[in-house]
Design an enzyme around this catalytic site. Structure first.
Site, mmCIF file in Angstrom:
data_model
loop_
_atom_site.group_PDB
_atom_site.id
_atom_site.type_symbol
_atom_site.label_atom_id
_atom_site.label_comp_id
_atom_site.label_asym_id
_atom_site.label_seq_id
_atom_site.Cartn_x
_atom_site.Cartn_y
_atom_site.Cartn_z
ATOM 1 N N ARG A 118 4.315 9.772 -7.420
ATOM 2 C CA ARG A 118 4.521 10.499 -8.777
ATOM 3 C C ARG A 118 6.159 10.033 -8.797
ATOM 4 O O ARG A 118 6.907 10.157 -7.985
ATOM 5 C CB ARG A 118 4.596 11.952 -8.535
ATOM 6 C CG ARG A 118 3.092 12.521 -8.698
ATOM 7 C CD ARG A 118 2.899 13.750 -8.867
ATOM 8 N NE ARG A 118 3.085 14.460 -7.422
ATOM 9 C CZ ARG A 118 4.567 14.875 -7.042
ATOM 10 N NH1 ARG A 118 5.103 15.035 -7.977
ATOM 11 N NH2 ARG A 118 4.686 15.402 -5.835
ATOM 12 N N TYR A 154 -0.797 5.488 -10.201
ATOM 13 C CA TYR A 154 -1.034 6.026 -8.928
ATOM 14 C C TYR A 154 -1.027 7.317 -8.990
ATOM 15 O O TYR A 154 -0.442 8.153 -9.723
ATOM 16 C CB TYR A 154 0.459 5.878 -8.168
ATOM 17 C CG TYR A 154 0.221 5.880 -6.868
ATOM 18 C CD1 TYR A 154 -0.297 4.951 -6.023
ATOM 19 C CD2 TYR A 154 0.557 7.365 -6.189
ATOM 20 C CE1 TYR A 154 -0.557 5.119 -4.458
ATOM 21 C CE2 TYR A 154 0.343 7.449 -4.854
ATOM 22 C CZ TYR A 154 -0.089 6.391 -3.880
ATOM 23 O OH TYR A 154 -0.496 6.752 -2.624
ATOM 24 N N GLY A 155 -1.875 8.203 -8.358
ATOM 25 C CA GLY A 155 -1.984 9.466 -7.944
ATOM 26 C C GLY A 155 -1.933 10.360 -8.966
ATOM 27 O O GLY A 155 -2.209 10.210 -10.206
ATOM 28 N N LYS A 195 -2.441 16.776 -11.425
ATOM 29 C CA LYS A 195 -1.263 17.736 -11.489
ATOM 30 C C LYS A 195 -0.952 17.822 -12.954
ATOM 31 O O LYS A 195 -0.291 18.917 -13.382
ATOM 32 C CB LYS A 195 0.067 16.835 -10.978
ATOM 33 C CG LYS A 195 -0.092 16.318 -9.454
ATOM 34 C CD LYS A 195 -0.388 17.540 -8.587
ATOM 35 C CE LYS A 195 -0.189 16.915 -7.120
ATOM 36 N NZ LYS A 195 -0.204 18.202 -6.071
ATOM 37 N N HIS A 242 0.026 25.583 -7.272
ATOM 38 C CA HIS A 242 -0.040 24.398 -6.019
ATOM 39 C C HIS A 242 -0.455 24.870 -4.619
ATOM 40 O O HIS A 242 0.460 24.950 -3.797
ATOM 41 C CB HIS A 242 1.307 23.705 -6.188
ATOM 42 C CG HIS A 242 1.258 22.523 -5.548
ATOM 43 N ND1 HIS A 242 2.506 21.896 -5.039
ATOM 44 C CD2 HIS A 242 0.283 21.542 -5.296
ATOM 45 C CE1 HIS A 242 2.154 20.547 -4.377
ATOM 46 N NE2 HIS A 242 0.811 20.298 -4.568
ATOM 47 N N SER A 288 4.448 19.004 -1.880
ATOM 48 C CA SER A 288 3.563 17.870 -1.495
ATOM 49 C C SER A 288 3.910 17.335 -0.054
ATOM 50 O O SER A 288 5.006 17.182 0.072
ATOM 51 C CB SER A 288 3.771 16.535 -2.642
ATOM 52 O OG SER A 288 3.464 17.067 -3.835
ATOM 53 N N ALA A 289 3.068 16.881 0.544
ATOM 54 C CA ALA A 289 3.159 16.220 1.710
ATOM 55 C C ALA A 289 3.758 17.281 3.070
ATOM 56 O O ALA A 289 4.739 16.489 3.587
ATOM 57 C CB ALA A 289 3.650 14.733 1.870
ATOM 58 N N CYS A 290 3.515 18.416 2.824
ATOM 59 C CA CYS A 290 3.869 19.270 3.930
ATOM 60 C C CYS A 290 2.706 19.940 4.881
ATOM 61 O O CYS A 290 2.855 20.978 5.391
ATOM 62 C CB CYS A 290 4.793 20.332 3.148
ATOM 63 S SG CYS A 290 6.281 19.964 2.773
ATOM 64 N N GLY A 291 1.713 19.292 4.737
ATOM 65 C CA GLY A 291 0.552 19.611 5.506
ATOM 66 C C GLY A 291 -0.418 20.745 5.055
ATOM 67 O O GLY A 291 -1.045 21.270 5.644
ATOM 68 N N ASN A 347 -3.986 19.338 5.781
ATOM 69 C CA ASN A 347 -4.525 19.701 7.546
ATOM 70 C C ASN A 347 -4.621 21.046 7.601
ATOM 71 O O ASN A 347 -5.399 21.548 8.671
ATOM 72 C CB ASN A 347 -3.128 18.926 8.433
ATOM 73 C CG ASN A 347 -3.134 17.829 8.403
ATOM 74 O OD1 ASN A 347 -3.908 17.004 7.751
ATOM 75 N ND2 ASN A 347 -1.952 17.160 8.783
ATOM 76 N N ASP A 379 -5.400 21.617 -2.383
ATOM 77 C CA ASP A 379 -4.035 21.246 -3.324
ATOM 78 C C ASP A 379 -3.836 22.301 -4.259
ATOM 79 O O ASP A 379 -2.632 22.644 -4.720
ATOM 80 C CB ASP A 379 -4.141 19.908 -3.846
ATOM 81 C CG ASP A 379 -2.976 19.283 -4.122
ATOM 82 O OD1 ASP A 379 -1.989 19.626 -3.748
ATOM 83 O OD2 ASP A 379 -2.873 18.652 -5.328
ATOM 84 N N ARG A 406 -2.772 7.113 0.881
ATOM 85 C CA ARG A 406 -3.439 8.241 0.825
ATOM 86 C C ARG A 406 -4.946 7.724 0.983
ATOM 87 O O ARG A 406 -5.480 6.622 1.076
ATOM 88 C CB ARG A 406 -3.558 8.758 -0.628
ATOM 89 C CG ARG A 406 -2.215 8.966 -1.039
ATOM 90 C CD ARG A 406 -2.022 10.506 -1.213
ATOM 91 N NE ARG A 406 -0.644 11.131 -1.260
ATOM 92 C CZ ARG A 406 -0.226 12.267 -1.453
ATOM 93 N NH1 ARG A 406 -1.274 13.133 -1.355
ATOM 94 N NH2 ARG A 406 1.006 12.747 -1.653
ATOM 95 N N GLY A 456 -3.742 22.798 14.762
ATOM 96 C CA GLY A 456 -4.630 23.955 15.057
ATOM 97 C C GLY A 456 -4.137 25.114 15.692
ATOM 98 O O GLY A 456 -4.706 26.196 15.610
HETATM 99 O O1 SAT Z 1 0.307 12.094 -6.352
HETATM 100 S S1 SAT Z 1 0.018 13.295 -6.217
HETATM 101 O O2 SAT Z 1 0.805 14.082 -7.033
HETATM 102 O O3 SAT Z 1 -1.358 13.534 -6.542
HETATM 103 C C1 SAT Z 1 0.151 13.872 -4.784
HETATM 104 C C2 SAT Z 1 1.064 14.985 -4.492
HETATM 105 O O4 SAT Z 1 2.385 14.994 -4.813
HETATM 106 O O5 SAT Z 1 0.694 16.059 -4.271
HETATM 107 MN MN MN Z 2 0.006 18.469 -4.273
#
Ligand code: SAT
Ligand code: MN
Length: 584
Positions: free
Chosen positions: A67, A195-196, A204, A224, A246-249, A252, A273, A364, A489
């Site tokens: 993004r 992209y994304g 988003k 979010h 974003s990208a903090c798990g 998971n 998300d 991704r 876990g």
């Molecule tokens: O590219 S996205 O915005 O969908 C992924 C993210 O940043 O959470």
């Molecule tokens: Mn996100």
């Protein structure tokens, strides 16, 4: 008489001049056609169909891999309504600037009309969007990420109640890239990126930026947040929603295989998300996942960090910007195998090893939620699921303890409003610098963030039994620089502590920032962690927090008078609680 949708499609075609228009119905046959065509034109690379049936690799343009927040705008008539944390353009100016980029942009290309529902088809909380795009990859991705096609058209009928999103790849140049939102007319324009979150406009752009605006107007919340259910030994499931940048798990955590399975605690996935949460007539806060798929970060994903997703992505999955082995399987850093020889990197070149990663750090997988072994049997419950805990978190190497609980709703809103995290590769820019990211919504709040805080403050008192608000930090490091907590876990132990707090089963220590677990209140059996490490993990250092409070005060300056007084009061209370403990 044409329908509002038909008129908008016609108008968009006049502007973008595609050679062909295809209305997507979401069928299997259509997906096969799209796949064939993308294999032909090179947008898809076929992966090993024996080990990864119906899986494909897509490589985006190397200058289009995340993004781009600097090119993302909220276009309200008054600048103040977009607020100090958003890029702003006046609607007329934005249209004048961006319209020429759409002019003839689809010449020689097919225009796909992609109708979709956000939320379960039968839910009163669901909303309809339609994306027009010249990217078959976007159409195929939207099919996974939302309820796409006939089902949405049928629900829409002749109504004008949909959010239009016009998307074109344009020439993919960042110089001519814009992601612009017109929340007052509920319209999205995106050009120059495939992209994304820049291009899958249901994610988003609609489900957060436009929806957050709608939610404030209509008295609900678009957040979010992942949604999970924690099952206890009696079979009772308690639902929690959690906001991390974003990208903090988030994925998971939502798909975690519990380390306490043998004790009867397991985790069910509802969303990874985004959460749309409504105040139900019984006074509970009920959440739906507006999405139908997961667009998760690949690097670091393996059988230990997310075994459920490793199972899920073995079929019917699109991979974007991962590397590929010579047996045509997807590969990324942290997949838990040494780089095999003959790797092709994310750009399609022979990987030479060494400094540059083979998979892009923001590569991704796009996977239908229904394929996840951990998916809750109730994930499509039209009335949503009742939320008992809201969790905020981020990456803080030094400051924040593993977990703490806020004193009450208003304090919890302050905790969310002051969230900060070290940046990741999910957005372009420097990685690893601490940035304030209130409620993990900094890039996604479609209006003035002061008003957003006020909206949050107003929701709590309307709830009969407001969710408890917690803050977590899986990323604290010791003096040796190593992570103190194993994460993944094992995070279920923290969720269990929250459940025990909700049920009134465990005590906690009062600190200036909130309630922190007493070491004995955490269920740690089966985990080897020293008492010293635990103390480090749970420590609240008043001097560090006094500095943090100063940083928060500076951050709040940008909101001026519009910052709700209740937030300012919370900041003052924190300052005075800390003042009693520090030498200042
Ligand atoms: O590219 S996205 O915005 O969908 C992924 C993210 O940043 O959470
Ligand atoms: Mn996100």
């Amino acid at each position: 008489m044409s329908t509002p949708l038909e008129s908008w499609v016609e108008e968009s075609a006049k502007l973008t001049k595609p050679s062909k228009i295809v209305w997507c119905d979401g069928s299997e046959a259509e997906n096969e056609r799209l796949t064939e065509q993308m294999l032909d034109d090179g947008s898809y690379i076929e992966l090993n169909q024996e080990t990864y049936p119906r899986c494909y690799l897509h490589r985006s343009s190397p200058n289009d891999v995340a993004r781009t927040e600097s090119l993302t705008f909220i276009c309200t008539r008054k600048k103040i309504d977009a607020g100090p944390t958003n890029n702003w353009m006046a609607p007329a100016e934005a249209k004048e600037k961006v319209r020429p980029l759409f002019d003839g942009a689809m010449k020689g290309r097919t225009m796909y009309v992609v109708p979709y529902i956000l939320g379960p088809a039968a839910s009163p909380y669901s909303k309809i969007g339609v994306e027009i795009t010249d990217s078959p990859y976007v159409a195929a991705s939207m099919r996974i990420m939302s309820r796409m096609g006939r089902v949405a058209l049928d629900l829409l009928g002749r109504s004008d109640d949909f959010v239009p999103g016009l998307h074109s790849l344009g020439d993919l140049s960042p110089e001519r890239r814009f992601i612009v939102h017109f929340p007052e007319e509920k319209l999205i324009w995106s050009v120059g990126s495939g992209y994304g979150g820049n291009a899958l406009l249901g994610k988003k752009c609609f489900a957060l930026r436009i929806a957050s605006w709608m939610a404030r107007e209509q008295g609900w919340m678009a957040e979010h947040m992942l949604i999970l259910g924690l099952e206890d030994p009696s079979g009772k499931v308690t639902y929690m929603a959690a906001a991390f940048p974003s990208a903090c798990g988030k994925t998971n955590l939502a798909m975690m295989v519990s380390a306490l399975t043998s004790q009867g605690y397991r985790v069910w996935t509802i969303g990874d998300d985004i959460a749309w949460m409504h105040i139900a007539s019984d006074g509970t806060l009920r959440a739906i996942n507006p999405e139908a798929g997961f667009f998760g970060v690949a690097p670091g994903t393996n059988g230990k960090t997310n075994p459920n997703v490793m199972t899920a992505i073995h079929h019917d999955t699109i991979f974007t910007n991962t590397a590929m082995t010579d047996s045509r399987e997807p590969w990324w850093e942290g997949i838990d195998s040494t780089p095999p020889s003959g790797l092709t990197d994310w750009k399609g070149n022979q990987w030479s090893g060494g400094k540059t990663p083979a998979a892009h750090p923001n590569s991704r997988y796009t996977e239908p939620a229904s394929q996840s072994p951990s998916i809750s049997p109730y994930w499509e419950n039209p009335n949503g699921l009742p939320i008992s805990a809201l969790i905020f978190g981020g990456r803080r190497a030094r400051l924040a303890p593993l977990v703490y609980e806020s004193y009450k709703w208003q304090h919890g809103v302050f905790v969310g409003a002051t969230m900060a995290s070290e940046t990741t590769a999910a957005a372009t820019g420097t990685v690893g610098v601490t940035r304030r990211d209130p409620m993990a919504m900094l890039p996604f709040c479609g209006y003035n963030m002061s008003d957003y805080f006020r909206h949050w403050l107003e929701i709590g008192p309307k709830l009969k039994n407001p969710p408890r608000i917690f803050h977590v930090n899986w990323f604290r490091r010791g003096t040796d620089g190593q992570f103190l907590w194993p994460g993944y876990g094992e995070n279920v132990r923290v969720l269990k502590w929250m459940l025990d707090r909700i049920e009134g089963r465990v005590g906690a220590s009062e600190t200036p920032i909130g309630w922190v677990p007493t070491p004995s209140s955490l269920t740690l059996d089966g985990l080897s962690i020293s008492r010293d490490t635990l103390n480090e993990l749970l420590a609240v250092n008043p001097d560090d927090w006094a500095q943090e409070e100063q940083a928060v005060a500076r951050f709040f300056e940008k909101f001026g008078d519009r910052l709700p007084a209740a937030i300012r009061d919370e900041q003052k209370s924190l300052a005075s609680r800390l003042g009693a403990l520090t030498s200042r």
